[in-house]
Scaffold this active site. Structure first.
Site, PDB file in Angstrom:
ATOM      1  N   HIS A  92     -23.259  15.810   2.493  1.00  0.00           N
ATOM      2  CA  HIS A  92     -21.801  15.736   2.540  1.00  0.00           C
ATOM      3  C   HIS A  92     -21.241  16.023   3.921  1.00  0.00           C
ATOM      4  CE1 HIS A  92     -22.513  15.978  -1.779  1.00  0.00           C
ATOM      5  NE2 HIS A  92     -21.291  15.530  -1.960  1.00  0.00           N
ATOM      6  N   GLU A 127     -17.764   3.245  -5.713  1.00  0.00           N
ATOM      7  CA  GLU A 127     -17.377   2.952  -4.330  1.00  0.00           C
ATOM      8  C   GLU A 127     -17.563   1.503  -3.938  1.00  0.00           C
ATOM      9  OE1 GLU A 127     -18.516   5.797  -5.164  1.00  0.00           O
ATOM     10  OE2 GLU A 127     -17.237   7.264  -4.179  1.00  0.00           O
TER      11      GLU A 127
END
Lengths: 388, 341
Positions: free
Chosen positions: B140, B71
């Site tokens: 999440h 990322e």
């Protein structure tokens, strides 16, 4: 020195500076050939050439540029101590051969991105000394209008000046991606230091650049210290040119502007040919501490610094070569010194007398290309107008 | 019977949020060669949530790029590409993973135009699902609206329905600034009627403008993303009891359209905010602070009230998860409390 047997002088050894001699007629050589240290290679069959030809014109140009960077950095030191420059100020004196040599090895249409130790590259990429110094003193005539300071200076094809260690790694790979995407055969020089080499995002950038064959030259400017930590205490492997793992690399004497130039041409060619990224380690040295708040002698000795100055100063090395091979005289180079000092002095004057940016512009340039809007100040009644 | 004039009305399409985002990206990819998409699984897998389905097949490797699981690296690469003149769409598989890259979003993208004195722009879009999903647990499920909404230099949008999704992604891509597009995974499969103007290739929703989804007179209900739907449900229930809610869909988190909210509060005299994110330092907190500072304060007949996610990391067990996000009953309760009913 002025012997009739003129022609080419192969000079790999630093000789004592030529004593002043009256030159009856200005008989300069047009160019001379010099030996360059062979580079250590990694995953490469061949490296840059071990000799190069330096023209008088180029020599004078590199000398002037390096001397300008040197004097500009020393002036910044002075202004910082006088409190006209605030915050962080990371100087690159000692590393002039890197910025000047890199620029000599690429085209103006190529791209460069580096860390916060950026003033030298700001200059070689095209910013004037006065716009750099005025940015350091936070004036409206600064290249970023006083909004950025030391670490955030930009010019065409130069993407700063980046304050976060290592962030410029992926950014540079992205610029290279844009070059490949556009198919323009341009390359991006992506610089980072020996300290930043241990950032995970550098490894991520290496991986993607290699995977996608991006025209990215990763350049590790190894000045032996990451702030106060010597390389051996930070890196399990200090062979930074090998740290690209599956990416070929070379290690270059970063104090020799000609060596840097040739190596840069070599690596730029490599990338331009579509082979993918390459890593280049420049072995160099900074005379100042990490920044102006670091005296730079708690983790290294004064003797070490003085030794480098005496034996490997990049400006001295070029000067000796040029004088010894009659590309220039000592007087001529001294004249350049005088001109450079004046340029830097004038720039400093500007940097001290130019007004600060107007308060009304505090909120300008938050968004690009967006209609004007209101920005909150320190309380709800203080409002600033934001223009793009 | 009067002859029907030449007007032919096309039946209103039902388009899911997923399809709307896909359409928006497709149209912008076609319109401008500099636009490209990168992220994990966006190309050959058709997108982790199938939002980019078909795009790789149509545009190929050059413009739809699968990245490794890096990322920080690929967000930085996207920002660098934007600096050098391209117009990347950087997908985070969920915004939870953007935390690994947040330095590139804030320090390299958001602040650069300002730091460079207006020299270096960064025309980039960061998009992906944000906030709670279903059963994916604490790591999440975080909502990043408040975190990204905090930073000058960013624009942050939060679409609710298909029209929002298409109009906002197109505006984001055409915007020369870093825009964070906070989508919602649970909304991807939800179909909505697509008004005819939304079918145009130049359909844009302006960033920075809220929409009044439902007119009302008794109370202003402000929300963003999936909870907008819950607010409309609550409004329907309450309407049967004679309470008319004005439901505002923020659409943009930053720059916030506080004027639309103020005008509404000055009409209804009551305010509740509804969001999925945590209460402390959240979107609702900001709205309340600004209402206090502006002309609408004097029109309030009761303190403004916030409905938010519970102040806990998201639990897994269904009963716990259900009670950690705002439900319709919580919104109704808050409205009635505010109206003192």
């Amino acid at each position: 020195m002025l012997a009739a047997a003129v022609s080419r002088v192969l000079s790999g050894v630093t000789q004592k500076p030529a004593s002043r001699v009256l030159v009856a007629s200005c008989n300069y050589s047009n160019d001379a050939m010099f030996a360059i240290k062979k580079c250590d290679l990694y995953r490469l069959e061949e490296g840059p050439p071990v000799t190069t030809v330096l023209t008088r014109e180029d020599g004078l140009k590199y000398y002037r540029m390096m001397q300008t960077v040197r004097r500009m950095e020393l002036k910044a030191d002075q202004l910082y101590k006088q409190k006209f420059i605030r915050g962080f100020c990371h100087l690159c004196d000692g590393q002039e051969a890197c910025s000047v040599g890199l620029e000599a090895g690429i085209n103006p249409t190529d791209h460069v991105i580096t860390s916060y130790r950026a003033h030298g590259l700001c200059y070689t990429r095209g910013l004037s000394v006065r716009s750099i110094l005025a940015e350091l003193t936070g004036r409206r005539g600064g290249c970023a209008k006083g909004k950025g300071g030391s670490m955030h200076m930009y010019v065409k094809n130069f993407y700063g000046g980046n304050g976060i260690v290592g962030a410029q790694g992926p950014l540079g790979a992205g610029i290279a991606l844009a070059c490949k995407y556009k198919g323009n055969k341009e390359v991006c020089l992506t610089l980072y230091g020996d300290g930043a080499a241990n950032q995970g995002q550098i490894a991520e950038a290496h991986n993607m650049a290699a995977l996608w064959k991006l025209p990215c030259v990763f350049i590790c400017e190894n000045n032996l210290y990451g702030m106060g930590t010597p390389v051996e205490r930070a890196s399990a492997s200090t062979d930074y040119y090998k740290r690209g793992n599956f990416i070929p690399g070379l290690r270059v004497d970063g104090m020799d502007v000609l060596g840097v130039r040739e190596a840069t041409k070599f690596v730029a060619d490599y990338c331009r040919s579509g082979k993918g990224p390459i890593v280049m380690e420049l072995q160099t040295y900074r005379y100042h501490g990490h920044s102006m708040s670091d005296p730079g002698i708690s983790y290294r000795t004064r003797e070490e610094v003085q030794n480098v100055r005496k034996k490997s100063d990049p400006i001295m090395l070029l000067k000796d070569r040029m004088v010894n091979s009659e590309l220039a005289t000592v007087e001529e180079l001294k004249d350049i010194d005088v001109e450079v000092r004046k340029e830097v002095e004038d720039a400093a004057q500007f940097a001290l007398t130019d007004p600060e940016p107007p308060l009304e512009e505090l909120a300008h340039h938050i968004y690009c290309n967006t209609p004007a809007f209101e920005v909150r100040g320190a309380n709800q009644w203080i409002k600033f107008k934001s223009l793009s | 019977m009067a002859a029907v004039s030449g007007l032919v009305r096309r039946p209103l399409e039902q388009v899911t949020v997923r399809e709307a985002i896909n359409q928006g990206m497709d149209e912008e990819l076609e319109r401008d060669e500099k636009v490209f998409l990168l992220g994990e699984e966006v190309a050959q897998y058709d997108g982790a949530y199938k939002v980019s389905r078909g795009l790789w097949k149509k545009y190929g490797d050059k413009r739809i790029i699968d990245t490794p699981i890096s990322e920080m690296g690929f967000a930085g690469i996207a920002v660098g590409a934007a600096m050098a003149g391209l117009r990347p769409i950087c997908e985070f598989m969920t915004f939870n993973f953007s935390m690994q890259a947040i330095d590139q979003v804030i320090n390299s993208a958001a602040k650069t135009y300002y730091m460079s004195g207006g020299f270096q722009s960064v025309p980039i879009v960061f998009r992906g699902p944000n906030g709670a999903s279903a059963g994916v647990a604490a790591q999440h499920s975080q909502c990043f609206a408040a975190w990204y909404g905090h930073c000058p230099g960013l624009k942050v949008v939060s679409p609710w329905n298909s029209e929002d999704a298409k109009g906002l992604i197109k505006s984001a891509i055409r915007d020369n600034n870093p825009v964070v597009v906070l989508e919602n995974e649970l909304m991807y499969g939800v179909p909505f009627e697509f008004p005819s103007e939304a079918q145009s290739k130049d359909f844009l929703i302006p960033i920075g403008k809220a929409k009044i989804e439902r007119q009302g007179t008794h109370i202003t209900v402000v929300s963003h993303s999936r909870p907008v739907g819950h607010c409309l449900e609550a409004a329907t229930v309450l309407s049967k009891e004679g309470i008319e809610c004005e439901v505002i869909n923020m659409r943009t988190i930053r720059p916030m359209d506080i004027e639309t909210i103020e005008a509404s509060v000055m009409k209804t005299n009551h305010l509740i905010t509804v969001e999925g994110g945590w209460p402390q330092f959240g979107v609702g907190a900001e709205i309340c602070a600004r209402i206090m500072e502006g002309p609408a304060f004097n029109f309030l007949d009761a303190p403004a009230v916030r409905v938010t996610g519970a102040d806990v990391p998201m639990p897994y067990a269904k009963i716990l998860e259900d009670n950690s996000v705002p439900q319709v009953k919580d919104i109704i309760f808050a409205i009635k409390k505010t109206l003192n009913i």
